[in-house]
Write a protein that holds these residues in place. Sequence first.
Motif, PDB file in Angstrom:
ATOM      1  N   ARG A  20      -0.381  10.130  -3.324  1.00 53.71           N
ATOM      2  CA  ARG A  20      -1.169  10.335  -2.108  1.00 53.71           C
ATOM      3  C   ARG A  20      -0.312  10.742  -0.914  1.00 53.71           C
ATOM      4  NH1 ARG A  20      -5.892   6.914  -2.518  1.00 53.71           N
ATOM      5  NH2 ARG A  20      -6.595   7.195  -4.654  1.00 53.71           N
ATOM      6  N   LEU A  23       2.721   5.956  -5.705  1.00 53.39           N
ATOM      7  CA  LEU A  23       2.473   5.927  -7.151  1.00 53.39           C
ATOM      8  C   LEU A  23       1.321   6.860  -7.532  1.00 53.39           C
ATOM      9  CD1 LEU A  23       3.900   4.034  -9.195  1.00 53.39           C
ATOM     10  CD2 LEU A  23       2.032   2.420  -8.894  1.00 53.39           C
ATOM     11  N   PHE A  24       0.333   6.943  -6.668  1.00 50.38           N
ATOM     12  CA  PHE A  24      -0.842   7.760  -6.945  1.00 50.38           C
ATOM     13  C   PHE A  24      -0.719   9.163  -6.343  1.00 50.38           C
ATOM     14  CE2 PHE A  24      -4.213   5.164  -8.942  1.00 50.38           C
ATOM     15  CZ  PHE A  24      -3.536   3.965  -9.029  1.00 50.38           C
ATOM     16  N   GLY A  75       0.812  -1.215   0.000  1.00 54.96           N
ATOM     17  CA  GLY A  75       0.000   0.000   0.000  1.00 54.96           C
ATOM     18  C   GLY A  75       0.847   1.268   0.000  1.00 54.96           C
ATOM     19  N   ARG A 133       3.733   1.644  -1.486  1.00 55.75           N
ATOM     20  CA  ARG A 133       4.157   1.817  -2.875  1.00 55.75           C
ATOM     21  C   ARG A 133       3.013   2.420  -3.714  1.00 55.75           C
ATOM     22  NH1 ARG A 133       7.503   2.919  -7.039  1.00 55.75           N
ATOM     23  NH2 ARG A 133       7.001   1.746  -8.898  1.00 55.75           N
ATOM     24  N   ALA A 134       1.822   1.838  -3.564  1.00 55.39           N
ATOM     25  CA  ALA A 134       0.694   2.302  -4.387  1.00 55.39           C
ATOM     26  C   ALA A 134       0.307   3.733  -4.030  1.00 55.39           C
ATOM     27  CB  ALA A 134      -0.487   1.340  -4.221  1.00 55.39           C
ATOM     28  N   MET A 135       0.340   4.080  -2.732  1.00 54.20           N
ATOM     29  CA  MET A 135       0.025   5.458  -2.332  1.00 54.20           C
ATOM     30  C   MET A 135       1.019   6.438  -2.949  1.00 54.20           C
ATOM     31  SD  MET A 135      -1.388   5.460   1.603  1.00 54.20           S
ATOM     32  CE  MET A 135      -0.862   3.911   2.322  1.00 54.20           C
TER      33      MET A 135
END
Lengths: 299, 299
Positions: free
Chosen positions: B225, B222-223, B216, B218-220
């Motif tokens: 956030r 990436l977006f 999560g 990494r994804a945050m």
Amino acid sequence: MSTTSPPLVALDWGTSALRGALLSAHGEVLQRRAFDVGIRGVPPGSHHALVQRHFGDWLQTPDARCLICGMAGSREGWVEAPYRACPTRLDALAEHITWIEPDRIGIVPGLSCERDGVPDVMRGEETQLLGALQLLGADTAWLVLPGTHSKWVEVCSGVVSTFATWMTGECYAVLREHTILARSLVAAPDVFDGASFDAGVVHALRSGSLLQSAFGVRAMALFGRVPLERRLSLLSGVVIGEEMRSRPSVQDSEVVIVGSDELGTRYQRALALCGVRSRCVGEDAAWRGLGAVAQAVWS
Amino acid sequence: MSTTSPPLVALDWGTSALRGALLSAHGEVLQRRAFDVGIRGVPPGSHHALVQRHFGDWLQTPDARCLICGMAGSREGWVEAPYRACPTRLDALAEHITWIEPDRIGIVPGLSCERDGVPDVMRGEETQLLGALQLLGADTAWLVLPGTHSKWVEVCSGVVSTFATWMTGECYAVLREHTILARSLVAAPDVFDGASFDAGVVHALRSGSLLQSAFGVRAMALFGRVPLERRLSLLSGVVIGEEMRSRPSVQDSEVVIVGSDELGTRYQRALALCGVRSRCVGEDAAWRGLGAVAQAVWS
């Protein structure tokens, strides 16, 4: 794909490898190639030349087309292909190709979702999902795609509602190479021992966290409880067992495992220890998925 | 320690550092020294010379004695000091010193325990436990000793019944440096942001596994956030939050945190988010513990 369709050059370009298959007009795999050319190591502007070098002969076939899935569509890839937000129909992938050469070379979008305000992403697995379901002749299933970043996905009537990622393969590698466990694994042979793997799974299922269960591997080695040649199997069981401990509840569903034979066997054992039925679909799921996207785009 | 006792050279020799304190006959810390000399890097046979080089002046004091805790007593250390199996009284440590020079230079034993057939070990923390309880004037408590390998311990009437290890600090380091997260953390400044740390803890508490919650982060990133300067605090919260999610139940007990101010603050925040009261005892617990062992050995 109609019998008049030209051949498809299907590429799965991931972080660590570039795999390709030449598909006949009927979607049969005619040839396969794989290169250790991860998308990350490719300098900007040189992707096209690299594909030409490795697959130029296939692309010279009259009217040959090319579809690509995987990290090639990431921001650090060839051309960024925006994520499709879930819930989304898998057959909508074909409507959102990012074209590198119009109607000839295109990238399949990845998927994104969100849980509790935290995003999640996949690239490449969406195509494998589509292919796996086609291979099974199903449109509803629980699927797991093991690997560096393992994905659990529920597909209902062809719609991916949500999915989740476990860093299983990557954490196995860093525990093995970069933590105190490395000291117990020097020269450990990488042979698979089923009983040790199962013991690792059971240990992880009883534990509350990988932070804790992984240290158990070190302590067991320290006390001579597990011989050198069984330690990698034990650790593999502990890490995959951690994924099993925290996986989604699938109720009575059979789980479809999409991946290599080697990982498939391990996941099938681990799921059996949880009392969950499973079946394996091989790595050709990516080619079947790209074939299905091509059919939707060009039929 | 009686007023006629000679001074004590107290050493805590761990995997990555050699710390020392000179204690007065009354157990007061007179001087402190620390060296980046982990026990692992020391060639066999050269431990004594190394201690002489760094602490020779202290050891020259007439009748000076030396007690050592930590990895110096491990198989890969100076001299192996066998583990004491739990349950064990903390005041029994003094009865099981492994002497390097009889009655002059000795190593305090570590502790071992076993849960569900899986062993666990500590070296150095047993001495900090003893010291922390003396500083608190207590013989019953739940304690956490954060660090590379965080330990949770319940002590009842001076007896350690069992304990458990979480690889929290080490997994934070490898996630940060050796996984896909590293790509989101390039040039991330190591400044502490409380709100981002708390968000990481909450994310981990809601998640089922670090394998999932870490992705999560990494994804945050990436977006977009979470800005670069908050990402290390977020990751720290996620990893410490994972320890909190899977920690022992302490019922209504206050938890005693034994460690550095920096880690103590983070653990106190994380425990507060779980509704658990805590108080911090500083790193001097090791010196207090070695002083207590010395008192039992030589008084």
